[in-house]
Design an enzyme around this catalytic site. Structure first.
Site, short mmCIF file in Angstrom:
data_model
loop_
_atom_site.label_atom_id
_atom_site.label_comp_id
_atom_site.label_asym_id
_atom_site.label_seq_id
_atom_site.Cartn_x
_atom_site.Cartn_y
_atom_site.Cartn_z
N GLY A 109 8.55 14.35 4.03
CA GLY A 109 10.00 14.22 3.94
C GLY A 109 10.41 13.99 5.50
N HIS B 156 -3.08 -5.66 -6.12
CA HIS B 156 -2.04 -6.87 -6.72
C HIS B 156 -2.67 -7.82 -7.73
CE1 HIS B 156 -2.97 -9.27 -3.30
NE2 HIS B 156 -2.88 -10.28 -4.19
N ASP C 72 -2.93 -1.49 -1.33
CA ASP C 72 -3.12 -2.89 -2.18
C ASP C 72 -4.58 -2.93 -2.21
OD1 ASP C 72 -2.91 -5.09 -3.57
OD2 ASP C 72 -2.58 -6.39 -1.82
N GLY D 264 -5.97 -16.71 -4.62
CA GLY D 264 -7.20 -16.60 -5.23
C GLY D 264 -8.18 -15.91 -4.40
N ASN D 265 -7.93 -15.86 -2.97
CA ASN D 265 -8.88 -15.15 -1.96
C ASN D 265 -8.74 -13.69 -1.81
OD1 ASN D 265 -9.09 -17.88 -0.17
ND2 ASN D 265 -10.63 -16.77 0.00
N SER D 266 -7.59 -13.35 -2.51
CA SER D 266 -7.07 -11.74 -2.64
C SER D 266 -8.09 -11.10 -2.93
CB SER D 266 -5.82 -11.70 -3.15
OG SER D 266 -4.54 -12.21 -2.50
#
Length: 548
Positions: free
Chosen positions: A360, A196, A236, A305-307
């Site tokens: 599925g 992200h 992510d 900002g730590n991401s």
């Protein structure tokens, strides 16, 4: 990087609790739409059906050779199988010649799953290909990088800077940028961060300008160009490359070594404050915030900002990757276990967007006398891979690709490491306790599996995975009146107070703008509410860890 509007929004998005509204109408509604047709298992003994299937297989052979091979084995037509095997072997040789060992390994594995007779004649076997495709991958080899002081690990981190140019708001222009964190996993400049953080760089739908830079911890004034190698929106994670010698490279540890209460450290650039180190403990290890796998909850201070920054132990081993801090909830922060990163690093290194597989199905861990005994299938998508392979609701999966499955988490951990568009072998027990084995093609997991279910199946069936209620038609003249046959424990229906034999009428169905949440307005006589007539709205996320 993640900002939530309210506590209710946080619970809705991350923990998937039921959305229940006692209302007369929704602000925006749609009538109930059913698919024009629902897949039914074809009768391959009929000659015209076989001819049509052979025609479809031949059409998909060039663009999707592995899927064509799998479909041919289901049809059990020797000539068609032979053609498909020849095509897949040709693709295998092409990838081998290009030294794309990751793709060659996947093709070999698919041939092995369908018992290809010429497997031994291929120049490299699975073990050789696995070694070749992992030996170049950064981060998988342990390096001597232990330091005496925890503060020394800061130099192995970077600030991620995504420059989006200028934005105009209220007639004023201002610099538009995204700031995140990352860390080196190799001396030659490979970096890990969150998807992200860099999504504006790889989003093909976005028409905005975006350039990617990094800033070294020891030189916060210089912006160094970087590029995205591979990215995974589901878990992510993203792999970047920059042309610098890393001042320090981290070892990837094992979050299995961590337990609740163990001390950890987080390094990053909260709100742009570079070289920030915070400490805390592991608060929990099994939060279901993703549609695949569990994540860690930590109490180390984490802010926007730590991401993408590393979560390390006292020896400097990366145990997790920070991905979310809830600004309005002090001490409520989350990190991605490093095992997920190690499992998919070869795929990220091979380049591009990573697609996760599914077959599925929808289901939960099967409990027998309190013990985990496999993955119970509670719903099968018509026409999906599992459906075509013969798996039915009530079957219990006990092995995938030769690896034992006792829980849903076991299956998800296997699927995280598997590649979409390959074939695996699955063992399962039927309702009659007969053990069977089949080969299953791993399709690409849709962004919102529940939406695929609703679009492909009748309403009564689709409500099983979406709300956890199995419905029976109450009237042959009405497509919207039902009685509840059964309730899945812990589901939206269960937590909303529905019971078996309740009568319900589904009046309206609508979706949010991303087709990620389904809302239904139902009229019900609810046993738990004294059979009072109630009009209520219920909602459910259309993705969860229970789709596989």
């Amino acid at each position: 990087m993640i900002k939530m509007k309210s506590g209710a929004e946080f619970l809705r998005v991350f923990f998937g609790k039921p959305l229940v509204f006692f209302v007369l109408a929704f602000a925006s509604c749609s009538t109930i739409k059913q698919p024009e047709s629902v897949y039914e298992e074809p009768d391959y003994t009929a000659e015209d059906v076989r001819r049509e299937e052979i025609k479809r297989i031949e059409e998909m052979m060039e663009k999707s050779p592995v899927q064509a091979l799998w479909r041919a084995t289901l049809l059990n037509d020797k000539e068609t199988v032979s053609k498909c095997e020849e095509t897949v072997v040709g693709k295998y040789k092409e990838e081998l010649e290009k030294e794309n060992y990751y793709n060659a390994r996947n093709l070999y594995k698919s041939l092995e799953a369908v018992s290809y007779d010429g497997l031994k004649s291929l120049s490299k076997n699975y073990e050789e290909l696995d070694r070749l495709c992992t030996e170049r991958v950064p981060g998988l080899k342990k390096i001597n990088s232990s330091l005496q002081k925890v503060s020394g690990y800061i130099n192995g981190t970077v600030t991620i800077w995504v420059d989006k140019g200028m934005a105009v708001k209220n007639g004023m222009g201002y610099a538009d940028r995204v700031i995140g964190s990352g860390f080196f996993i190799s001396k030659d400049g490979y970096i890990i961060t969150n998807n992200h953080v860099i999504t504006d760089v790889v989003d093909t739908k976005s028409k905005s300008y975006a350039k990617l830079f990094i800033k070294l911890a020891e030189d916060s004034d210089t912006r160094i160009p970087a590029k995205v190698i591979g990215w995974d929106p589901v878990l992510d994670l993203a792999l970047l490359k920059t042309e610098v010698d890393a001042p320090f490279s981290f070892n990837l540890g094992s979050s299995a070594d961590l337990d609740v209460g163990d001390k950890i450290y987080c390094i990053g650039s909260p709100i742009g404050l570079e070289r920030t180190l915070t400490s805390g403990i592991v608060s929990a290890t099994d939060r279901k915030l993703f549609s695949l796998g569990d994540v860690m909850q930590i109490d180390a201070a984490v802010n926007s900002g730590n991401s993408g920054g590393p979560c390390i132990d006292s020896n400097g081993n990366v145990q997790a990757i920070v991905f979310a801090g809830m600004l309005q909830y002090e001490g409520l922060n989350f990190a991605i276990p490093v095992e997920y990163l190690k499992g998919e690093l070869p795929a990220l290194y091979s380049g591009g967007k990573l697609s996760h597989p599914w077959i599925g199905c929808f289901g939960h861990t099967k409990k027998v006398l309190g013990k985990d005994s496999g993955l119970e299938v509670q719903y099968v998508l018509p026409g999906g891979s599992a459906s075509r392979a013969g798996i039915k609701p009530g079957d219990v999966i006990v092995s995938i690709d030769g690896q034992g499955v006792k829980t849903l988490e076991d299956a998800q951990n296997i699927f995280i490491k598997e590649s979409a568009k390959t074939i695996v072998t699955v063992k399962y027990r039927t309702n009659n306790d007969v053990e069977k084995t089949c080969s299953i093609y791993l399709s690409v997991r849709p962004e919102n599996p529940g939406y695929t279910v609703y679009s492909s199946d009748i309403l009564a069936n689709s409500f099983v995975p979406i709300f956890g209620m199995k419905l029976n038609r109450a009237s042959s003249s009405s497509k919207s009146k039902f009685t509840i046959d059964s309730i899945i424990r812990g589901s939206v229906a269960d937590e909303s107070g529905f019971s078996e034999n309740d009568a319900i009428e589904v009046r309206k169905v609508t979706f949010d703008k991303d087709n990620s949440i389904l809302y239904a307005e139902v009229y019900t006589k609810n046993r738990k509410k004294g059979y009072l007539d109630v009009v209520m709205g219920i909602g459910a996320k259309l993705d969860s860890p229970y789709y596989f």
